[in-house]
Design an enzyme around this catalytic site. Structure first.
Site, PDB file in Angstrom:
ATOM      1  N   ARG A  51       9.128  -0.628  -5.446  1.00 19.28           N
ATOM      2  CA  ARG A  51       8.550  -1.972  -5.452  1.00 19.28           C
ATOM      3  C   ARG A  51       9.447  -2.969  -6.195  1.00 19.28           C
ATOM      4  NH1 ARG A  51       2.550  -1.198  -5.322  1.00 19.28           N
ATOM      5  NH2 ARG A  51       2.298   0.117  -3.495  1.00 19.28           N
ATOM      6  N   ASP A 159     -13.670  -2.840   0.198  1.00 26.10           N
ATOM      7  CA  ASP A 159     -12.232  -3.123   0.223  1.00 26.10           C
ATOM      8  C   ASP A 159     -11.830  -3.319   1.676  1.00 26.10           C
ATOM      9  OD1 ASP A 159      -9.828  -2.663  -2.048  1.00 26.10           O
ATOM     10  OD2 ASP A 159      -9.132  -2.538   0.036  1.00 26.10           O
TER      11      ASP A 159
HETATM   12  C1  LIG Z   1      -4.836  -4.290  -7.175  1.00 28.64           C
HETATM   13  S1  LIG Z   1      -6.199  -3.712  -6.251  1.00 28.64           S
HETATM   14  C2  LIG Z   1      -7.515  -4.155  -7.353  1.00 28.64           C
HETATM   15  C3  LIG Z   1      -8.438  -3.005  -7.622  1.00 28.64           C
HETATM   16  C4  LIG Z   1      -9.491  -3.290  -8.693  1.00 28.64           C
HETATM   17  N1  LIG Z   1     -10.304  -4.440  -8.349  1.00 28.64           N
HETATM   18  C5  LIG Z   1      -8.855  -3.487 -10.037  1.00 28.64           C
HETATM   19  O1  LIG Z   1      -8.813  -4.610 -10.545  1.00 28.64           O
HETATM   20  O2  LIG Z   1      -8.359  -2.514 -10.619  1.00 28.64           O
HETATM   21  C6  LIG Z   1      -6.336  -4.948  -4.978  1.00 28.64           C
HETATM   22  C7  LIG Z   1      -7.194  -4.500  -3.811  1.00 28.64           C
HETATM   23  O3  LIG Z   1      -7.522  -5.645  -3.058  1.00 28.64           O
HETATM   24  C8  LIG Z   1      -7.637  -5.233  -1.714  1.00 28.64           C
HETATM   25  N2  LIG Z   1      -7.556  -6.423  -0.859  1.00 28.64           N
HETATM   26  C9  LIG Z   1      -6.477  -7.206  -0.617  1.00 28.64           C
HETATM   27  N3  LIG Z   1      -6.814  -8.193   0.235  1.00 28.64           N
HETATM   28  C10 LIG Z   1      -8.140  -8.044   0.504  1.00 28.64           C
HETATM   29  C11 LIG Z   1      -9.069  -8.748   1.336  1.00 28.64           C
HETATM   30  N4  LIG Z   1      -8.693  -9.813   2.040  1.00 28.64           N
HETATM   31  N5  LIG Z   1     -10.342  -8.306   1.393  1.00 28.64           N
HETATM   32  C12 LIG Z   1     -10.726  -7.231   0.679  1.00 28.64           C
HETATM   33  N6  LIG Z   1      -9.888  -6.516  -0.111  1.00 28.64           N
HETATM   34  C13 LIG Z   1      -8.616  -6.913  -0.193  1.00 28.64           C
HETATM   35  C14 LIG Z   1      -6.486  -4.269  -1.541  1.00 28.64           C
HETATM   36  O4  LIG Z   1      -6.698  -3.413  -0.427  1.00 28.64           O
HETATM   37  C15 LIG Z   1      -6.496  -3.524  -2.876  1.00 28.64           C
HETATM   38  O5  LIG Z   1      -7.212  -2.328  -2.785  1.00 28.64           O
END
Ligand SMILES: C[S@@+](CC[C@H](N)C(=O)[O-])C[C@H]1O[C@@H](n2cnc3c(N)ncnc32)[C@H](O)[C@@H]1O
Length: 288
Positions: A51, A159
């Protein structure tokens, strides 16, 4: 643990575009911990290399050392890019722990103490990734409310990504994902599963029974009826532009009544985005 990794790193460097030593990895993971609350295990070494290499290429830099210097000089824009690059799906148990402390001390325990308060609780983990966030919420609920089985409590976990959602639903975590949780919490909420070469940990069905997992894109219509007492919308809107954030929080606020809570991620804010909430703590908002 350190030396064998150094050796394999050194051996692998020939085929790598950029040198990536033990020191680079350790400095970057210390930074990630400080900035995002995420603890990166040794297993995340290749992910970090892959990354961050993309950032090096985008910036035309010659190596990780130069990149680390850039971050150390306080380049805030790049710090956000760096965190985004690392945290796409990353999450961890009790990440940004102050949210769970607040949930327990300022929302759950006062309800327990007030016999006339509603026993109906609705919480939404809106970008739940591999499930650590909603399970942390469920564990906080079970720990705070001794007779939680008699309450009407539901946690919705959604998600966009069906793959992470499937992993979330399985409730099985490798040892490095639950490291640091504490023996009491582990015993209360997980069952150890020993296989030939590894040990994993399964969330107990009772805790999991509080949660419903569903695929949902936050860009689309939000189908739930509400009202929602608490929304966790953490570390996802950093990927959205301001107009998209305005639209999303406008729709979320309609699902909440005055006094309800909204938790955002460490680098997220409603400033100039949504006036329906008041900031009441570190990335904690209350519906006005
Ligand atoms: C960094 S993770 C955050 C996980 C958790 N909320 C935390 O803070 O530890 C971001 C998540 O957002 C999801 N995501 C990104 N765009 C999204 C969307 N438009 N709708 C729903 N989920 C989304 C990704 O699939 C990913 O699993």
């Amino acid at each position: 643990m350190g030396n064998p990794m150094t050796a394999s790193t050194a051996a692998g460097e020939k085929s790598r575009e950029f040198e990536f030593g033990e020191h680079d990895f350790n400095e970057l993971r210390t930074l990630v911990k400080k900035e995002t609350g995420i603890s990166l295990s040794d297993a995340k070494r290749e992910l970090v290399y892959g990354r961050v290499s993309r950032r090096l290429r985008a910036l035309g830099l010659d190596g990780f050392r130069t990149y680390r210097q850039l971050l150390a000089q306080g380049d805030q824009k790049e710090m956000v890019e760096f965190c985004n690059a690392i945290t796409t799906n990353l999450t961890s148990y009790f990440r940004e722990e102050h949210h769970f402390d607040y949930l327990r001390d300022r929302f759950l325990l006062p309800r327990v103490a007030d016999a006339r308060a509603s026993r109906r609780i609705r919480i939404w983990s809106s970008a739940c990734s591999t499930g650590e966030e909603p399970y942390s919420i469920a564990m906080t609920v079970c720990e705070a409310i001794p007779d939680w089985r008699k309450w009407d409590i539901k946690i919705l976990a959604t998600d966009l990504d069906s793959e992470v959602l499937a992993r979330a639903e399985s409730g099985v975590y490798a040892a490095d994902r639950v490291r640091g949780m504490g023996a009491r919490r582990m015993a209360a909420h997980f069952t150890e599963r020993r296989q030939a070469e590894s040990t994993s940990y399964q969330v107990k069905p009772e805790v999991a029974s509080l949660i419903t997992f569903k695929q949902l894109n936050l860009m689309h219509r939000l189908p739930m009826a509400g009202p929602l007492d608490v929304i966790f919308c953490r570390n996802v809107v950093i990927y959205f532009d301001k107009d998209t954030q305005r639209d999303l929080f406008g729709r979320m606020s309609k699902l909440q009544q005055p006094g309800a809570l909204l938790m955002l991620g460490h680098s997220e804010s409603l400033f100039k985005v949504c006036d329906d909430y008041a900031l009441i703590g570190k990335t904690i908002y209350r519906r006005s």
